[in-house]
Design a protein around this motif. Structure first.
Motif, PDB file in Angstrom:
ATOM      1  N   MET A 245      58.545  35.538  35.988  1.00  0.00           N
ATOM      2  CA  MET A 245      59.874  35.093  36.423  1.00  0.00           C
ATOM      3  C   MET A 245      60.268  33.755  35.779  1.00  0.00           C
ATOM      4  O   MET A 245      60.892  32.897  36.423  1.00  0.00           O
ATOM      5  CB  MET A 245      59.952  35.010  37.954  1.00  0.00           C
ATOM      6  CG  MET A 245      59.721  36.346  38.666  1.00  0.00           C
ATOM      7  SD  MET A 245      60.787  37.692  38.106  1.00  0.00           S
ATOM      8  CE  MET A 245      62.235  37.384  39.086  1.00  0.00           C
TER       9      MET A 245
ATOM     10  N   CYS B   2      62.923  44.965  35.606  1.00  0.00           N
ATOM     11  CA  CYS B   2      61.697  45.327  36.314  1.00  0.00           C
ATOM     12  C   CYS B   2      60.645  45.796  35.309  1.00  0.00           C
ATOM     13  O   CYS B   2      60.873  45.768  34.099  1.00  0.00           O
ATOM     14  CB  CYS B   2      61.985  46.371  37.387  1.00  0.00           C
ATOM     15  SG  CYS B   2      62.810  47.815  36.766  1.00  0.00           S
TER      16      CYS B   2
ATOM     17  N   ARG C 239      66.124  43.245  44.286  1.00  0.00           N
ATOM     18  CA  ARG C 239      65.470  41.987  43.881  1.00  0.00           C
ATOM     19  C   ARG C 239      64.312  41.659  44.820  1.00  0.00           C
ATOM     20  O   ARG C 239      63.276  41.158  44.391  1.00  0.00           O
ATOM     21  CB  ARG C 239      66.470  40.826  43.885  1.00  0.00           C
ATOM     22  CG  ARG C 239      67.416  40.866  42.711  1.00  0.00           C
ATOM     23  CD  ARG C 239      68.296  39.627  42.608  1.00  0.00           C
ATOM     24  NE  ARG C 239      69.295  39.851  41.587  1.00  0.00           N
ATOM     25  CZ  ARG C 239      69.052  39.783  40.281  1.00  0.00           C
ATOM     26  NH1 ARG C 239      67.854  39.460  39.859  1.00  0.00           N
ATOM     27  NH2 ARG C 239      69.999  40.046  39.412  1.00  0.00           N
TER      28      ARG C 239
ATOM     29  N   ARG D 215      61.294  44.308  44.275  1.00  0.00           N
ATOM     30  CA  ARG D 215      60.469  44.148  43.066  1.00  0.00           C
ATOM     31  C   ARG D 215      59.512  42.962  43.201  1.00  0.00           C
ATOM     32  O   ARG D 215      58.637  42.747  42.383  1.00  0.00           O
ATOM     33  CB  ARG D 215      61.347  43.993  41.818  1.00  0.00           C
ATOM     34  CG  ARG D 215      61.881  42.618  41.623  1.00  0.00           C
ATOM     35  CD  ARG D 215      62.488  42.352  40.267  1.00  0.00           C
ATOM     36  NE  ARG D 215      63.223  41.106  40.363  1.00  0.00           N
ATOM     37  CZ  ARG D 215      63.986  40.596  39.434  1.00  0.00           C
ATOM     38  NH1 ARG D 215      64.132  41.229  38.293  1.00  0.00           N
ATOM     39  NH2 ARG D 215      64.607  39.461  39.608  1.00  0.00           N
ATOM     40  N   LEU D 216      59.721  42.165  44.246  1.00  0.00           N
ATOM     41  CA  LEU D 216      58.876  40.992  44.500  1.00  0.00           C
ATOM     42  C   LEU D 216      58.181  41.136  45.854  1.00  0.00           C
ATOM     43  O   LEU D 216      58.278  40.275  46.710  1.00  0.00           O
ATOM     44  CB  LEU D 216      59.763  39.738  44.503  1.00  0.00           C
ATOM     45  CG  LEU D 216      59.485  38.700  43.433  1.00  0.00           C
ATOM     46  CD1 LEU D 216      60.627  37.707  43.314  1.00  0.00           C
ATOM     47  CD2 LEU D 216      58.182  37.981  43.731  1.00  0.00           C
TER      48      LEU D 216
ATOM     49  N   ASN E 232      54.963  45.186  43.179  1.00  0.00           N
ATOM     50  CA  ASN E 232      54.982  44.197  42.109  1.00  0.00           C
ATOM     51  C   ASN E 232      55.692  44.874  40.940  1.00  0.00           C
ATOM     52  O   ASN E 232      55.088  45.607  40.185  1.00  0.00           O
ATOM     53  CB  ASN E 232      53.548  43.798  41.737  1.00  0.00           C
ATOM     54  CG  ASN E 232      53.522  42.936  40.484  1.00  0.00           C
ATOM     55  OD1 ASN E 232      54.572  42.614  39.920  1.00  0.00           O
ATOM     56  ND2 ASN E 232      52.348  42.565  40.055  1.00  0.00           N
TER      57      ASN E 232
ATOM     58  N   ARG F 228      57.961  43.335  38.588  1.00  0.00           N
ATOM     59  CA  ARG F 228      58.690  42.378  37.736  1.00  0.00           C
ATOM     60  C   ARG F 228      58.518  42.653  36.246  1.00  0.00           C
ATOM     61  O   ARG F 228      57.493  43.156  35.810  1.00  0.00           O
ATOM     62  CB  ARG F 228      58.179  40.957  38.017  1.00  0.00           C
ATOM     63  CG  ARG F 228      58.375  40.526  39.448  1.00  0.00           C
ATOM     64  CD  ARG F 228      57.545  39.297  39.746  1.00  0.00           C
ATOM     65  NE  ARG F 228      56.129  39.557  39.545  1.00  0.00           N
ATOM     66  CZ  ARG F 228      55.171  39.111  40.354  1.00  0.00           C
ATOM     67  NH1 ARG F 228      55.453  38.375  41.400  1.00  0.00           N
ATOM     68  NH2 ARG F 228      53.905  39.384  40.099  1.00  0.00           N
TER      69      ARG F 228
END
Ligand SMILES: *Cc1c(COP(=O)(O)O)cnc(C)c1O
Length: 386
Positions: A46, A69, A228, A231-232, A248, A250
């Motif tokens: 990130m 992603c 958002r 994905r985290l 996970n 990202r």
């Protein structure tokens, strides 16, 4: 290659199916510098390039939100998760496709429902979709929740027709644009043609990175915020709050940095693909069934795919001359061992079955020079008249 040698100068060195070296030669300095900047700042997860890329991707296709992603498959999974799709839900998709849409649905406990395609664009047949949705509703065991049209080979699906069916039955349209990023339909860029769109940055896709990557596009603020978070690991406003079960998912900062450089030349590469597709079309029309862009569509030409009678024989003849081809896909999804359980005996997809036996994709990438292309064309014509 000895056979090539014996055949003389016309059959020179092997041709790559997708040549990433041509692109690398063009922007190596810029990519190396971008990678170096990430190595220096060290924000591998990130980092600033991720947000920068998302802004540029959203601007490129006119979408309000671009959420990068880890892969195109994760993009599909994240969207279906965000929509709360799971057990008891039916997700409709073409049976002539890559398995990722079926995989995402099945992993969440939903039921993939396979639908036939149309011969012109190789894409979802909205009449077959309509029939499948009505059949599911008649049986009453599953709720029709989503449809995933796939823009095969870079040709946009018939979104207006698919959207009408979806609206009538309360379904969300999730466009799988893994092969069509950059395409347009009626002037609008892929990314805004459906409720939500996913793409892949797998290296051989129209816009590829140097590993795995993907993106979700939507105009919907709430959906974007949910994705958002998902994905985290389902993170909330506070980084120590986990408000939903996520993954996970990202995109690496390094891949984002590489994609920023590749996106800068993407428009030019799309123009090159279009030029190459046009040349294939002019030289092969009347010799083989060439792909036709339907009215209003500007495909991304992810693949250039012929429909042939003696497909396997032609592929073998080309291979012997160092010309690689590919078959996407030799088997419909409902016949794959993993998905047979989702395919009732009543499923009929005659167009998909016929395409699975007769499609052949030729080398296609923006750096295919005309001499190489003419060698490919010559070999196809010779193989078909042999
Ligand atoms: C490549 C592809 C995917 C999956 O993308 P990945 O980034 O490899 O996970 C999904 N759908 C289609 C149609 C594809 O071609």
């Amino acid at each position: 290659m000895i056979a090539g040698h014996l055949a003389g100068p016309a059959a020179a060195s092997p041709i790559p199916f997708v040549d990433l070296a041509g692109q690398r030669a063009r922007i190596a300095d810029r990519i190396d510098a971008a990678i170096h900047r990430v190595l220096e700042h060290g924000a591998f997860i990130m980092g600033p390039e991720v947000g920068d890329l998302e802004t540029r991707l959203a601007a490129f296709c006119g979408a309000r939100h671009a959420i990068t992603c880890a892969s195109g498959t994760d993009a599909l999974l994240l969207v279906l998760m965000a929509k709360g799709i799971g057990r008891g839900d039916a997700v409709f998709m073409p049976t002539f496709s890559f398995p990722a849409p079926a995989e995402a649905a099945a992993l969440l406990g939903a039921t993939p429902v396979f639908v036939d395609v149309v011969p012109e664009t190789f894409n979802l047949d909205h009449q077959s979709l309509q029939a499948a949705v009505e059949s599911v509703e008649r049986q009453g065991r599953l709720r029709a929740r989503a449809v995933i049209p796939v823009d095969l080979y870079g040709h946009p699906a018939a979104y207006p027709a698919v959207r009408r069916v979806a609206e009538d039955h309360g379904m969300v349209v999730v466009a799988d644009a893994a092969q069509s990023f950059g395409a347009r339909l009626a002037g609008e860029r892929v990314g805004t043609l459906a409720d939500v769109t996913v793409t892949s940055f797998y290296p051989a896709k129209p816009l590829g990175c140097y590993g795995d990557g993907g993106c979700v596009f939507t105009q919907d603020d709430e959906l974007a915020a949910t994705i958002r978070s998902l994905r985290l690991h389902g993170q909330g406003r506070d980084r120590n709050d986990f408000v939903r079960i996520g993954i996970n998912g990202r995109l690496d900062t390094l891949q984002a940095a590489i994609l920023i450089e590749k996106l800068a030349i993407f428009e030019d590469e799309l123009a090159a693909r279009k030029r190459i597709a046009k040349r294939y079309g002019e030289r092969l029309r009347g010799v083989a069934k060439t792909p036709a862009a339907v009215a209003d569509a500007q495909p991304a030409w992810g693949y250039y795919t012929l429909v042939l009678d003696r497909r396997d024989e032609v592929a073998a003849r080309l291979q012997a001359q160092g010309i690689p081809t590919a078959v996407y896909y030799p088997k419909t999804l409902h016949r794959q061992p993993a998905y047979r359980a989702f395919a009732p005996d009543t499923i009929v997809a005659p167009v998909a079955e016929r395409l699975a036996e007769s499609v052949l994709s030729l080398p296609m990438h923006p750096y295919l020079d005309t001499a190489t292309q003419d060698r490919i064309v010559g070999a196809v014509i010779a193989a078909l008249s042999a």
